[in-house]
Design a protein around this motif. Sequence first.
Motif, mmCIF file in Angstrom:
data_model
loop_
_atom_site.group_PDB
_atom_site.id
_atom_site.type_symbol
_atom_site.label_atom_id
_atom_site.label_comp_id
_atom_site.label_asym_id
_atom_site.label_seq_id
_atom_site.Cartn_x
_atom_site.Cartn_y
_atom_site.Cartn_z
ATOM 1 N N GLN A 119 -29.251 -10.657 54.129
ATOM 2 C CA GLN A 119 -29.516 -10.349 52.856
ATOM 3 C C GLN A 119 -30.169 -10.594 51.890
ATOM 4 O O GLN A 119 -31.587 -10.029 51.108
ATOM 5 N N ASN A 120 -30.593 -12.228 50.904
ATOM 6 C CA ASN A 120 -31.344 -12.390 50.594
ATOM 7 C C ASN A 120 -31.494 -14.169 51.147
ATOM 8 O O ASN A 120 -30.781 -14.967 51.697
ATOM 9 N N GLY A 121 -32.547 -15.082 49.886
ATOM 10 C CA GLY A 121 -32.064 -15.826 50.217
ATOM 11 C C GLY A 121 -31.208 -16.772 49.957
ATOM 12 O O GLY A 121 -31.214 -18.376 51.135
ATOM 13 N N GLU A 122 -31.083 -16.309 49.261
ATOM 14 C CA GLU A 122 -29.443 -17.752 48.183
ATOM 15 C C GLU A 122 -28.361 -17.471 49.692
ATOM 16 O O GLU A 122 -27.781 -18.588 49.942
ATOM 17 N N ASN A 123 -28.116 -16.229 50.198
ATOM 18 C CA ASN A 123 -26.986 -16.423 51.052
ATOM 19 C C ASN A 123 -27.097 -17.008 52.690
ATOM 20 O O ASN A 123 -26.562 -17.921 53.100
ATOM 21 N N PHE A 124 -28.674 -17.579 52.837
ATOM 22 C CA PHE A 124 -28.922 -19.208 53.766
ATOM 23 C C PHE A 124 -28.222 -20.140 53.422
ATOM 24 O O PHE A 124 -27.969 -21.018 54.557
ATOM 25 N N ARG A 125 -27.288 -20.061 52.151
ATOM 26 C CA ARG A 125 -26.664 -21.144 52.351
ATOM 27 C C ARG A 125 -25.546 -21.439 53.398
ATOM 28 O O ARG A 125 -25.008 -22.547 53.299
ATOM 29 N N LEU A 126 -25.758 -20.102 53.177
ATOM 30 C CA LEU A 126 -24.317 -19.919 53.923
ATOM 31 C C LEU A 126 -24.213 -20.665 55.337
ATOM 32 O O LEU A 126 -23.291 -21.379 56.376
ATOM 33 N N SER A 147 -37.920 -29.437 67.944
ATOM 34 C CA SER A 147 -36.975 -30.060 68.538
ATOM 35 C C SER A 147 -35.699 -30.440 68.988
ATOM 36 O O SER A 147 -35.307 -31.544 69.241
ATOM 37 N N ALA A 148 -35.279 -29.545 67.873
ATOM 38 C CA ALA A 148 -33.993 -29.566 67.872
ATOM 39 C C ALA A 148 -32.865 -29.701 68.916
ATOM 40 O O ALA A 148 -33.163 -28.610 69.069
ATOM 41 N N LYS A 149 -31.680 -30.256 68.933
ATOM 42 C CA LYS A 149 -30.750 -29.684 69.662
ATOM 43 C C LYS A 149 -30.472 -28.288 69.428
ATOM 44 O O LYS A 149 -30.132 -28.075 70.496
ATOM 45 N N ILE A 150 -29.873 -28.515 68.544
ATOM 46 C CA ILE A 150 -29.454 -27.485 67.986
ATOM 47 C C ILE A 150 -30.276 -26.359 67.000
ATOM 48 O O ILE A 150 -30.614 -27.369 65.612
ATOM 49 N N VAL A 151 -30.244 -25.077 67.282
ATOM 50 C CA VAL A 151 -31.335 -24.417 66.394
ATOM 51 C C VAL A 151 -30.005 -23.328 65.411
ATOM 52 O O VAL A 151 -30.085 -22.343 66.006
ATOM 53 N N ILE A 152 -29.854 -23.166 63.911
ATOM 54 C CA ILE A 152 -29.224 -22.515 63.311
ATOM 55 C C ILE A 152 -29.828 -20.800 62.770
ATOM 56 O O ILE A 152 -30.944 -21.266 61.331
ATOM 57 N N SER A 153 -30.985 -19.418 62.879
ATOM 58 C CA SER A 153 -31.745 -19.345 62.538
ATOM 59 C C SER A 153 -31.130 -17.851 61.282
ATOM 60 O O SER A 153 -29.816 -16.743 62.789
ATOM 61 N N GLY A 154 -31.550 -17.028 60.585
ATOM 62 C CA GLY A 154 -31.245 -16.331 59.739
ATOM 63 C C GLY A 154 -31.789 -14.565 60.589
ATOM 64 O O GLY A 154 -33.026 -14.841 60.128
ATOM 65 N N ALA A 157 -36.774 -11.884 58.092
ATOM 66 C CA ALA A 157 -35.677 -12.619 56.958
ATOM 67 C C ALA A 157 -37.433 -13.293 56.399
ATOM 68 O O ALA A 157 -37.573 -13.380 55.401
ATOM 69 N N VAL A 158 -38.294 -13.397 56.753
ATOM 70 C CA VAL A 158 -39.805 -14.101 55.975
ATOM 71 C C VAL A 158 -40.421 -13.115 55.270
ATOM 72 O O VAL A 158 -40.640 -13.638 54.555
ATOM 73 N N ASP A 159 -40.819 -12.499 56.352
ATOM 74 C CA ASP A 159 -41.328 -10.709 55.428
ATOM 75 C C ASP A 159 -40.409 -10.288 54.394
ATOM 76 O O ASP A 159 -40.874 -10.347 53.402
ATOM 77 N N ALA A 160 -39.576 -10.256 54.080
ATOM 78 C CA ALA A 160 -38.778 -10.167 53.020
ATOM 79 C C ALA A 160 -38.784 -11.694 52.114
ATOM 80 O O ALA A 160 -38.180 -11.406 51.439
ATOM 81 N N GLY A 161 -39.225 -12.595 52.319
ATOM 82 C CA GLY A 161 -39.822 -13.756 50.946
ATOM 83 C C GLY A 161 -38.186 -14.124 51.481
ATOM 84 O O GLY A 161 -37.798 -15.319 50.641
ATOM 85 N N PHE A 162 -37.412 -14.542 51.914
ATOM 86 C CA PHE A 162 -35.616 -14.781 51.962
ATOM 87 C C PHE A 162 -36.129 -16.283 51.809
ATOM 88 O O PHE A 162 -35.328 -17.224 51.126
ATOM 89 N N VAL A 163 -37.312 -16.300 52.788
ATOM 90 C CA VAL A 163 -37.203 -18.323 53.383
ATOM 91 C C VAL A 163 -39.020 -18.305 53.910
ATOM 92 O O VAL A 163 -39.683 -17.582 53.892
ATOM 93 N N PRO A 164 -39.019 -19.633 53.601
ATOM 94 C CA PRO A 164 -40.539 -19.557 54.049
ATOM 95 C C PRO A 164 -41.203 -20.050 55.495
ATOM 96 O O PRO A 164 -40.507 -19.607 55.659
ATOM 97 N N ASN A 165 -42.351 -19.398 55.942
ATOM 98 C CA ASN A 165 -42.906 -19.080 56.278
ATOM 99 C C ASN A 165 -42.582 -19.737 57.962
ATOM 100 O O ASN A 165 -42.929 -19.392 58.925
ATOM 101 N N ASP A 166 -42.780 -21.534 57.872
ATOM 102 C CA ASP A 166 -43.015 -22.086 58.867
ATOM 103 C C ASP A 166 -41.474 -22.065 58.827
ATOM 104 O O ASP A 166 -40.875 -22.488 60.244
ATOM 105 N N TRP A 167 -40.471 -21.960 58.730
ATOM 106 C CA TRP A 167 -39.087 -21.532 59.113
ATOM 107 C C TRP A 167 -38.804 -20.217 60.763
ATOM 108 O O TRP A 167 -37.948 -20.257 60.628
ATOM 109 N N GLN A 168 -40.156 -19.120 60.325
ATOM 110 C CA GLN A 168 -41.019 -18.233 61.417
ATOM 111 C C GLN A 168 -40.189 -18.470 63.103
ATOM 112 O O GLN A 168 -41.039 -19.638 63.283
ATOM 113 N N VAL A 169 -39.345 -18.432 63.561
ATOM 114 C CA VAL A 169 -39.423 -18.750 65.126
ATOM 115 C C VAL A 169 -39.533 -17.250 65.649
ATOM 116 O O VAL A 169 -38.991 -15.771 65.579
#
Lengths: 251, 311
Positions: free
Chosen positions: B207-214, B195-202, B232-244
Motif C-alpha cells: 500500500q505505501n512505502g512506509e509499510n515496507f518497515r513491516l 547474491s542473498a540467501k534469503i530475499v523478502i519482497s513487497g 511497488a516500484v512504479d507506485a513509488g513505494f521503494v527505489p528502482n534498484d529494489w525491483q525484482v
Amino acid sequence: MKALVCVKRVIDYNVRIRVKSDKSGVETDNVKMSMNPFDEIAVEEAVRMKEKSQIQEIVILSIGTDKSQETIRSGLAMGGDRGILVKTDKEQLEPLTVGKIIKAVSDREKPDLIILGKQAIDDDCNQTGQIVATLLEIPQATFASELKKNDDNTLEVTREVDGGLETVKVNIPCVVTTDLRLNEPRYASLPNIMKAKQKKIDVLEIGSFGVDIKDRLQVLEVNEPPERKPGIKVDDVEALVNKLKNEAKVL
Amino acid sequence: MKVLVIIEHDNETVKQSSFSTITAAKEISDSVEAIVLGQGLDSVINELKKSDHLKKIYKIDNELFKNPLAENLSNAIQKFAEGSDYTHILSPSSTFGKNMSPKLSALMDVQQISDITKIISDDTFERPIYAGNAIAKVKSSDQIKVITVRSTCFEPCALNSSVDVESLTVNLDKNNSVSFVSYDKSKSDRPELTSAKIVISGGRGMQNGENFRLLEGIADKLGAAMGASRAAVDAGFVPNDWQVGQTGKIVAPDLYIAVGISGAIQHIAGIKDSKFIACINKDEEAPIFNFSDYGLVGDLFELLPKLEEKL
C-alpha cells in the motif's frame, strides 16, 4: 552532439512466453511486440539530452525485418529525428553481427554518443554495447543509472554494478548502455505519434555492409524451464515457519 | 582442451562467483588455469591459490588494474590468451564479467555465450532466455569459446590445494579515453539482492512505502535482502534498484518470500530459480500461489508482525 540510439523489437515484456512445440524457439505469431524496455530508456535519455540542448540530432537505428520500422517509429514519436533500418529477413541476429553492423553505420553517421539498452529481454545476452565500443575503439559506460555531460567533452556516468555504484568518466565519442534506474520513459503523445509518421526512415539492406551474418551459435533446441512442483497452502504463520525450518530447511 | 578462468575480486578478497566459475571450468576440462589482474594482490592470491581444480594461476599486479576498467582488462587478457592454447575463457556473469567479457570476445572475433547455466559438452551449453522463461541449448562453432557463467548454478570449488602462481608483466598503454572516478558501496547492512540467501519482497499490497518497515524487521532477523515488484516500484513505494523481475534483478536465493505480490509474469520470471518460494497474499486466487512452495492466505498487516515474532 549527435546521438545514435539502437533499438530492438522484442516480445512485449508483459506477454507470457510460450515455447514452440517443435522446440525451435518461442512463439512470436500474433504476439504483441514492443521496443526492448532498456532501449526505450536509451531513447528517453537521448531526448532529455536534446531538450537540454546537449544533443542536436537523434538517429534511431534498428536492425531487423521490415516490422522493425514500427519500433523505430515509436522512437521517433518519443523525440527521435530520423530513423535507419538495416533490413534483414533473418528473425534473429547474433550480438557480434549486430555489433559489426552498428559499427558500420557509426562509421557513416559519426555519432558522438551511441546509446542502447544494456540487454534485450529476448536473448538476454548483454553484449552489443560492449562489442560496439570495442570495434570502434571508443570507451564504454555500461549499465548507466546516471549520465552527466561535462563541458570538457566528457561524460560522467554512474554505473550500476554488483554491490554499489561505480562512476567513470569517458571521452566523447563513447558508448553508453542503459540500466533501469536511468529514467522513466515517456509515453508518446498522439500529436507526436502523428508527427513521427512524417519523419524519415532510411532502409538499408544488410547485404550492403559486407558483414558475415552467419550464426556462430547454433540454437539446438529451446525448452520450457523445469516446472516448479506444486506447492501447498499453510494455515497460519506457525505452520509457515515450521515448514520453512523443518521441511525446506532454509531458516 | 584448456580453460582460462578470469578471476573477479576487489584487490582484497576473491568473489565467490569466481570459485563457482572454476567449478564450471572443471566440468569442461581437467586443465584449468586462472588469471588475476589487479593491484596489491597478495591477499587475493593467498585465498585463490587454495582452489581445487586449478593447475596454475597467472597474476598481473599493475596499477592499470587497480579498478576494473573493462578496456584495460580485455586488452591485457586478449594479449595474454593470444600466445597460448586456451580453448575456453570463462568469467563470472556478474556485472564485472558482463562488462568485460563481450569486449574480449569482440577482440577475438568470437560470439560470446552469455550466462550459461549448464554444460552439456565442451561446445554445447544451456542458457536461459526471456529471463528464464525458456532455456536454449546452444552449440558454438567458434574455435575459442568465450563464456560467462551464472554462478548460482555451480557450487563454489573446494579450497584444499596449493596452486603454483606465476607473475606476469604486461605491456599496455594507459587508456586515456576512460577513467575511474569513484565506487560507492551500497550502504545497506543487508546482503546484495542478487547474491542473498534469503530475499523478502513487497508488492502493491504493501500500500505505501512506509509499510515496507513491516518487512524490514523480518529481513533483519533473517539476514535477508529486500526487494519489490515492479508494481511497488512504479507506485513509488521503494527505489528502482529494489525491483525484482524480468526488467529488474533476477534472483535465485534459497528462500524467496513474496508479500502482497500478485505474481505477474514479469515478476515470476525474476524469481523462478529460487529454491523455495513462500508467499503471503490476501487473494487466494493470486497467481503467485501457483509458483509458491508455501502459501499463506491472509492480511499481510496482521500476518507480518506475527511472522517477525515467530522468527
